[in-house]
Scaffold this active site. Structure first.
Site, short mmCIF file in Angstrom:
data_model
loop_
_atom_site.label_atom_id
_atom_site.label_comp_id
_atom_site.label_asym_id
_atom_site.label_seq_id
_atom_site.Cartn_x
_atom_site.Cartn_y
_atom_site.Cartn_z
N HIS A 205 39.92 37.61 41.00
CA HIS A 205 40.61 38.86 40.67
C HIS A 205 42.12 38.82 40.92
O HIS A 205 42.82 39.75 40.56
CB HIS A 205 40.00 40.05 41.43
CG HIS A 205 40.45 40.12 42.86
ND1 HIS A 205 39.92 39.34 43.84
CD2 HIS A 205 41.40 40.88 43.46
CE1 HIS A 205 40.51 39.60 44.98
NE2 HIS A 205 41.43 40.53 44.79
C1 UD1 Z 1 43.79 45.21 44.76
C2 UD1 Z 1 44.81 44.64 45.74
C3 UD1 Z 1 44.34 43.28 46.23
C4 UD1 Z 1 42.93 43.35 46.78
C5 UD1 Z 1 42.01 43.99 45.75
C6 UD1 Z 1 40.62 44.16 46.30
C7 UD1 Z 1 47.15 45.28 45.32
C8 UD1 Z 1 48.47 44.84 44.80
N1 UD1 Z 1 46.11 44.44 45.12
O1 UD1 Z 1 43.78 44.34 43.62
O2 UD1 Z 1 45.20 42.82 47.26
O3 UD1 Z 1 42.49 42.04 47.08
O4 UD1 Z 1 42.52 45.27 45.37
O5 UD1 Z 1 39.68 44.36 45.28
O6 UD1 Z 1 47.06 46.35 45.89
N2 UD1 Z 1 40.59 48.70 37.86
C9 UD1 Z 1 39.58 49.47 37.31
N3 UD1 Z 1 38.85 50.26 38.15
C10 UD1 Z 1 39.09 50.33 39.48
C11 UD1 Z 1 40.12 49.56 40.03
C12 UD1 Z 1 40.85 48.75 39.20
O7 UD1 Z 1 39.33 49.42 36.12
O8 UD1 Z 1 38.37 51.07 40.19
C13 UD1 Z 1 41.36 47.79 36.98
C14 UD1 Z 1 42.55 48.44 36.32
O9 UD1 Z 1 42.73 47.89 35.07
C15 UD1 Z 1 43.70 47.98 37.19
C16 UD1 Z 1 43.24 46.60 37.63
O10 UD1 Z 1 41.82 46.70 37.72
O11 UD1 Z 1 44.92 47.98 36.55
C17 UD1 Z 1 43.82 46.14 38.92
O12 UD1 Z 1 43.55 47.10 39.95
P1 UD1 Z 1 44.57 47.25 41.18
O13 UD1 Z 1 44.07 48.23 42.14
O14 UD1 Z 1 45.96 47.43 40.68
O15 UD1 Z 1 44.55 45.82 41.85
P2 UD1 Z 1 43.32 44.87 42.20
O16 UD1 Z 1 43.38 43.71 41.28
O17 UD1 Z 1 42.04 45.60 42.32
#
Ligand code: UD1
Length: 355
Positions: A205
């Site tokens: 991820h």
């Molecule tokens: C985040 C943390 C990372 C951690 C991870 C745990 C940051 C910069 N990164 O990464 O350090 O290891 O969480 O899982 O804070 N999305 C969904 N549904 C959700 C959540 C996310 O669809 O419930 C998708 C969205 O397209 C989003 C992408 O995943 O843009 C990334 O989500 P985001 O929370 O920005 O970062 P993570 O990759 O989850």
């Protein structure tokens, strides 16, 4: 004492569950929980609150996904108002996500002391958003709860020596507390028709892997060459990127993609895997805690102790290197307790409440 806890991403729900459990019986501590909504899918958030019996958040910000600046700014704005109204004695943050950064910045600007759980971790790779988040948070914190000895050394190198405590890793508390409960409740091996120690578990991820088509493709092509089932729970970000880069054709046998697991299924499937391949910091640790060999699909790791005794090996994303490491992996015969005694939550509370 009034503690304002700020969480928002999946691993933070797991970590905070142990501290919330430790706080509940203590009469003169009140915990107020803010969920930023960074993770909002049912399988990335709610399921953890239910399974871990986490108290319902007092505030839900619902910020959702957007660019780093926008997401952090939205949290910051809301957190400022909440902190002003709650007037906590301490703001408690976990790990290195944008939620962590927003919580600590909002508190620091209002002169509220910050307690950082999982302080002192470094990859020394500023391309990682997490590295920026944890460096800033550590430099703003009054209490720095370090999981490992190397985390304490990292802080020392940056001149942070006040308020630094080595407490062990709070995720280890969770693994010890929930392991047997998870095994009793989960039937994931039966559901997926898996035999013990006869499959690989893979998670990807990190932005450096998911947002780079070459690295993502190289990982998927490597997985295709494995001779046992490859169980691949897809983080929503990874799913989107695989579709965006037209790589779905690489998800065929032996790869089996599934939705993100809840905590009980994840503990169960990890503990029985032949090997874990991951770019997650949390899963590198959980593999160690459950004595499962791990190959890390990154060029560096913050969890250097897991490398030291051979339980974890760094592979990056090069196909030959990954396959070679898989084929030559020797399960170590040494297993030191690098993550403490499993009493991290109690220890943190004792330190926080010391007069
Ligand atoms: C985040 C943390 C990372 C951690 C991870 C745990 C940051 C910069 N990164 O990464 O350090 O290891 O969480 O899982 O804070 N999305 C969904 N549904 C959700 C959540 C996310 O669809 O419930 C998708 C969205 O397209 C989003 C992408 O995943 O843009 C990334 O989500 P985001 O929370 O920005 O970062 P993570 O990759 O989850």
């Amino acid at each position: 004492m009034k503690i304002l806890t700020v969480v928002g991403a999946r691993p933070q729900f797991i970590k905070s569950s142990m501290l919330s459990k430790a706080v509940q019986p203590v009469q003169d501590i009140t915990e107020i929980i803010v969920h930023t909504g960074q993770h909002y899918d049912e399988k990335m958030s709610n399921v953890f609150f239910n399974q871990l019996k986490l108290p319902k958040p007092d505030y839900y910000l619902g910020v959702g996904s957007s660019s780093h600046g926008k997401q952090t700014a939205q949290m910051l704005e809301e957190l400022e108002t909440i902190i002003q109204s709650v007037k906590p004695d301490v703001v408690l943050v976990y790990g290195d996500t944008n939620t962590t950064l927003a919580g600590s910045l909002a508190a620091a600007k209002l002169h509220i002391p910050i307690a950082h759980v999982e302080a002192g971790l470094r990859s020394y790779n500023k391309e990682m958003p997490e590295e920026i988040n944890r460096q800033v948070t550590d430099h703003l914190s009054s209490w720095l709860f370090c999981p490992t000895a190397s985390a304490v050394e990292n802080l020392d190198k940056e001149g942070i020596t006040e308020g630094v405590y080595i407490t062990g890793d709070i995720m280890y508390d969770a693994v010890l507390y929930f392991k047997d409960i998870a095994f009793q409740h989960s039937s994931i091996l039966e559901t997926l028709h898996l035999s013990k120690k006869d499959y690989y578990l893979v998670t990807i991820h990190r932005a450096e892997n998911t947002d780079n088509p070459e690295r993502l493709k190289s990982i998927l092509k490597t997985l295709q060459q494995l001779e046992k089932n490859v169980i691949f729970p897809l983080h929503p970000r990874t799913k989107k990127k695989i579709e965006q880069f037209n790589l779905t054709n690489l998800l065929s046998y032996p790869i089996k993609t599934v939705d993100p697991f809840d905590y009980f299924d994840m503990l169960t499937i990890t503990s029985q895997a032949r090997m874990v391949l991951t770019d997650s910091g949390g899963l590198q640790k959980e593999a160690y805690m459950l004595q499962v060999p791990c190959i890390t699909l990154r060029d560096e790791t913050e969890w250097t102790e897991t490398l030291q005794f051979g339980w974890n090996q760094l592979a990056g994303t090069d196909q030959n290197k990954i396959l070679n490491l898989i084929n030559t992996f020797q399960v170590p015969n040494q297993y030191p307790q690098i993550f403490g005694s499993g009493k991290t939550a109690e220890e943190i509370l004792t330190i926080l409440t010391k007069k």
